[in-house]
Design an enzyme around this catalytic site. Structure first.
Site, PDB file in Angstrom:
ATOM      1  N   CYS A 149       0.836  -1.213   0.000  1.00 28.63           N
ATOM      2  CA  CYS A 149       0.000   0.000   0.000  1.00 28.63           C
ATOM      3  C   CYS A 149       0.863   1.252   0.000  1.00 28.63           C
ATOM      4  O   CYS A 149       1.404   1.648   1.039  1.00 28.63           O
ATOM      5  CB  CYS A 149      -0.937  -0.016   1.214  1.00 28.63           C
ATOM      6  SG  CYS A 149      -1.973   1.449   1.341  1.00 28.63           S
ATOM      7  N   CYS A 183      -0.393   4.057   2.230  1.00 29.72           N
ATOM      8  CA  CYS A 183      -0.107   3.866   3.655  1.00 29.72           C
ATOM      9  C   CYS A 183       1.368   4.108   3.965  1.00 29.72           C
ATOM     10  O   CYS A 183       1.699   4.708   4.980  1.00 29.72           O
ATOM     11  CB  CYS A 183      -0.451   2.445   4.097  1.00 29.72           C
ATOM     12  SG  CYS A 183      -1.982   1.807   3.414  1.00 29.72           S
ATOM     13  N   ASP A 184       2.250   3.619   3.111  1.00 29.23           N
ATOM     14  CA  ASP A 184       3.660   3.518   3.494  1.00 29.23           C
ATOM     15  C   ASP A 184       4.607   4.405   2.691  1.00 29.23           C
ATOM     16  O   ASP A 184       5.791   4.499   3.035  1.00 29.23           O
ATOM     17  CB  ASP A 184       4.129   2.058   3.353  1.00 29.23           C
ATOM     18  CG  ASP A 184       3.341   1.131   4.273  1.00 29.23           C
ATOM     19  OD1 ASP A 184       2.874   1.612   5.324  1.00 29.23           O
ATOM     20  OD2 ASP A 184       3.187  -0.053   3.947  1.00 29.23           O
TER      21      ASP A 184
END
Ligand code: NAP
Length: 356
Positions: free
Chosen positions: A134, A137-138
């Site tokens: 992701c 997200c990261d």
């Protein structure tokens, strides 16, 4: 004897637990069939920095544990078993686990989806240590770093472009020289000076040099058989998602890719709702799953208001793994009197709950 309930929730990730919090506060006494490993994809995520309310970030498992505790507080019952059969032909709907059958007047499906994996051991061991599924997200953690994205679809192109906001360089690794991505998304990636492409190639191994963190990849050109190495700090696997919908095939309408077809969480069967990644091919975020879980709980409540059939949860029912945790919970309450669900006129619900 079967366990009976007004609302069963299948799945214990952000969508299922948010649905449980709303439904429990709405006095529906929901039963969450959370499976033997609860919490969903966030259980394998480390730092979550984009879930509102946590200015310093929160660990994925801690976030899920807190949601679970919040659901317990209002009287949610948890069944820590996997469902192996679901019967949706008529109400009450039946959910069957190895140990029991649960009959539910309404059902919210939140069984999620899983990211497709390359299928090599180092991908698993380095997940969260430089391997990610992701970018949203990261990506932030890779400021000034060299990263790769695996895949040739829209998701891979989107992630690659997104990652250029942070990373020094982004290499798209794709197993063919033709792309599944739409031309516009592909062009956007091709036109970006930070992005380069390695085609006809697969990742044979993710390398950590004994550090426990991603240091690079070994690639194999599938046309020539040549091996090469690429130095990297991170690798994003963007090769698609598989929804967990095998239980519902032939019963609920699914999309071409096998996700549940849902309109504002209402599925093709009245009284069955779906929330979270199992019905979301686009956003796939914890917060959107939670939002959909809230919508599904309100829809279930309004559906029951329209088609009411009271059902009690028998006190003597066998609720595996619920006994110890249930002791920590307090009975259902609406003491605050501010539940969103209680102030929305049921009339509003009719179209939402009954539309396919
Ligand atoms: P996808 O379209 O199925 O693409 C998956 C890609 O991964 C393909 O290029 C495929 O290669 C590759 N792949 C699959 N298994 C692999 C493996 N084991 N090893 C290496 N490569 C592998 O999936 P997606 O990109 O996640 O997109 C899913 C859907 O969401 C699509 O409909 C897409 O249009 C949509 N989407 C839209 C947007 C947007 O419009 N903003 C953004 C993201 C996704 P092959 O091509 O060789 O099969």
């Amino acid at each position: 004897m079967a366990l009976t309930t007004k609302l069963a929730i299948l799945g214990g990730g952000p969508a299922g637990l948010t649905a449980a919090i709303y439904a429990a506060r709405g006095q529906l006494n929901p039963i969450v069939i959370e499976g033997v490993s609860s919490g969903g994809q966030l259980m394998t995520t480390s730092e979550v920095e984009n879930f509102p309310g946590f200015p310093d970030g929160v660990q994925g498992p801690e976030l899920m544990e807190n949601m679970r505790k919040q659901a317990l507080r209002f009287g949610t019952v948890f069944v820590s078993e996997n469902a192996h059969t679901v019967r949706l032909g008529s109400r009450p709907f039946a959910i069957v686990t190895d140990a029991q059958e649960i009959l539910a007047e309404t059902l919210i499906i939140t069984t999620g989806a899983r990211s497709r994996s390359i299928g090599i051991a180092s991908e698993r061991t380095l997940m969260g240590r430089g391997v990610s599924v992701c970018a949203t997200c990261d990506g932030f953690f890779f400021r000034g770093k060299d990263v790769a994205v695996v895949g040739g679809g829209d998701a891979a192109m989107e992630e690659a472009v997104f990652l250029t906001r942070f990373a020094k360089s982004v290499t798209v690794i794709h197993r063919r020289d033709k792309f599944r991505a739409s031309p516009i998304m592909l062009k956007r990636a091709q036109d970006n000076a930070k992005i380069k492409f390695v085609l006809d190639s697969v990742v044979e191994e993710i390398l950590d040099g004994g550090s426990g963190k991603v240091k690079g990849v070994r690639l194999k050109n599938i046309k020539t058989g040549d091996l090469s190495e690429l130095t990297l700090d991170g690798i994003f696997v963007a090769i698609g998602h598989e929804p967990n919908t095998s239980l519902f095939k032939g019963q609920l309408e699914l999309t071409e890719r096998g996700f549940i077809k849902a309109t504002e969480t209402a599925t093709s069967i009245p009284g069955v709702f779906a929330a979270g990644d199992v019905q979301d091919e686009k956003y796939k975020q914890a917060i959107t799953a939670s939002g959909a879980g809230c919508m599904a709980a309100l829809n279930a409540q309004w559906f029951l208001d329209e088609h009411d059939q009271p059902a009690e949860t028998p006190a003597d029912a066998k609720v595996v793994a619920a006994q110890s945790t249930a002791k920590e919970s307090t009975p259902p309450t609406n003491d605050a009197g501010t539940s969103t669900s209680s102030v929305v006129p049921p009339a509003l619900a009719t179209s939402t709950a009954s539309s396919p």
